[in-house]
Write a protein that holds these residues in place. Structure first.
Motif, mmCIF file in Angstrom:
data_model
loop_
_atom_site.group_PDB
_atom_site.id
_atom_site.type_symbol
_atom_site.label_atom_id
_atom_site.label_comp_id
_atom_site.label_asym_id
_atom_site.label_seq_id
_atom_site.Cartn_x
_atom_site.Cartn_y
_atom_site.Cartn_z
ATOM 1 N N LYS A 177 0.861 -1.190 0.000
ATOM 2 C CA LYS A 177 0.000 0.000 0.000
ATOM 3 C C LYS A 177 0.904 1.248 0.000
ATOM 4 C CE LYS A 177 -0.399 0.406 5.043
ATOM 5 N NZ LYS A 177 -1.314 0.491 6.196
ATOM 6 N N SER A 199 -4.624 -5.166 6.476
ATOM 7 C CA SER A 199 -5.671 -4.700 5.579
ATOM 8 C C SER A 199 -5.250 -3.362 4.971
ATOM 9 C CB SER A 199 -6.999 -4.510 6.335
ATOM 10 O OG SER A 199 -7.435 -5.742 6.868
ATOM 11 N N VAL A 225 -5.434 -0.737 0.994
ATOM 12 C CA VAL A 225 -5.630 -0.665 -0.458
ATOM 13 C C VAL A 225 -4.294 -0.924 -1.148
ATOM 14 C CG1 VAL A 225 -6.299 0.811 -2.383
ATOM 15 C CG2 VAL A 225 -7.512 0.974 -0.205
ATOM 16 N N ASN A 282 -10.689 -6.079 -7.057
ATOM 17 C CA ASN A 282 -10.897 -5.178 -5.915
ATOM 18 C C ASN A 282 -9.543 -4.962 -5.243
ATOM 19 O OD1 ASN A 282 -11.638 -3.748 -3.683
ATOM 20 N ND2 ASN A 282 -13.218 -5.194 -2.988
ATOM 21 N N THR A 304 -8.931 -3.350 -2.551
ATOM 22 C CA THR A 304 -9.005 -3.303 -1.081
ATOM 23 C C THR A 304 -8.764 -4.704 -0.519
ATOM 24 O OG1 THR A 304 -10.566 -1.469 -1.164
ATOM 25 C CG2 THR A 304 -10.406 -2.684 0.902
#
Lengths: 166, 203
Positions: B36, B83, B85, B119, B121
């Protein structure tokens, strides 16, 4: 995409230095798709009207000048690399084949039959590169003293070959 | 002017060999991460891949979870570390004093990234893997630049030598030794050659 700094050098060492069989043709340089079609229909084979000469096991070497890596013909003077002269004509382009295409059970180039044949249909999965040809003063990747190919025992020695990667 | 054209097979073969070199063998210390944050613009400042942007790592695959076939990369499933993006991916492998690295962008499908995900994310409670790769990386040597080199050069062989300086001409004396006889050039002639000298005494 950012690769590690030495990727060009590894590409040349692991792959492109293996392009040691060179077939010289006359006429307009084709695309990859056109070349595949015309090999498979016989136009660009030994019995067609365009193939001039074949060079087998050309001695290539790798070198590096600053950030540019290159493969080039190792010997300073031309050598014949076998007597594979087909017909006379003005050389315009050439195809470089990976040396593994003449090995194994699925080989593409066959030098056991005289003088050189395509052992099977060529496809886009085969390993080859199409390059321009010129005389020694021109800008071809593959260069000769003269592009006017004539018959003889050793009529058309390669004077220079170099592809640069950076 | 005509250009260089490669067959797709040649490109895929070269790419496959290069990707395998980046990732290494199954026993190599090769790693793939989805990351990320900002995508790096250069690899030059990555001197220690083991510790590089650890806090931005989302998903990790060891070398033995990475499969390279015909220029395409797939992986087994892996559980995320964090977790977030995903915006870029990072390969690295350390081989002795060499560091092989690859950085590419991640976007959602159609976003034009080097890797496109349905996706971007990433959720920590799910597993992720690359199972149906549809894109390959192309490497095009037709953009290579030409290096102008002298066609001829002058070489001196051997490159070093010891020079011995010798006189081109010499003067020799023959015989090398001799006895010189000195002779008068002129004689004094007495005429008459014989005479009687009279000696007188003075007392």
């Amino acid at each position: 995409m950012i690769f590690y700094s030495n990727v060009a050098d590894d590409l040349v060492q692991d792959s492109f230095i293996l392009l040691t069989t060179m077939i010289v043709y006359r006429g307009k340089q084709p695309t990859v798709a056109e070349y595949i079609t015309k090999v498979n229909n016989g136009t660009y084979t030994w019995t067609g009207n365009y193939l001039l000469q074949v060079y087998k096991d050309v001695d290539l070497s790798k070198s590096k000048v600053e950030s540019v890596t290159k493969i080039e013909k190792n010997s300073p003077d031309g050598t014949s690399y076998g007597n594979y002269f087909c017909q006379a004509g003005l050389a315009e382009w050439a195809v470089l084949f990976d040396k593994t295409t003449s090995q194994g059970t699925n080989k593409l180039l066959n030098f056991n039959t005289s003088p050189m044949t395509f052992a099977r249909n060529i496809s886009e999965n085969d390993l080859f590169m199409i390059v321009p040809v010129s005389d020694i003063k021109g800008l071809g990747v593959l260069r000769f003293d003269s592009i006017d190919f004539k018959s003889g025992n050793n009529p058309n020695p390669i004077k220079r070959f170099a592809v640069n990667f950076s | 002017m005509s250009i260089i054209e490669q067959s797709p097979g040649l490109v895929i073969s070269a790419l496959t060999k290069t990707l395998k070199k980046i990732v290494g063998t199954r026993i190599s210390r090769g790693h793939l991460y989805w990351m990320k944050g900002a995508v790096p613009s250069s690899l030059e400042n990555i001197t220690n891949p083991l510790r590089y942007r650890v806090a931005d790592r989302l998903v990790h695959w060891n070398r033995n979870q990475i499969i390279i076939t015909q220029g395409l990369i797939s992986t087994t499933a892996s559980t995320p570390i964090n977790s977030g993006v995903a915006t870029w991916f990072y390969f690295y492998r350390i081989d002795g004093n060499k560091i092989y690295q690859l950085v590419g962008t991640i976007t959602s499908t159609g976003g034009g990234g080097d890797l496109e995900l349905a996706n971007t994310t990433i959720f920590k409670d799910k597993t992720y893997g690359i199972q149906e790769p549809r894109q390959s990386i192309s490497i095009n040597p037709t953009s290579a630049t030409w290096v102008v080199e002298p066609i001829q050069s002058i070489s001196i062989t051997p490159s070093s030598a010891t020079w011995v300086v010798e006189p081109v001409q010499s003067i020799s004396i023959n015989p090398t030794s001799a006895t010189w006889v000195v002779e008068p050039v002129q004689n004094v002639e007495i005429v008459p050659p014989a005479a009687t000298w009279e000696i007188e005494y003075e007392l």
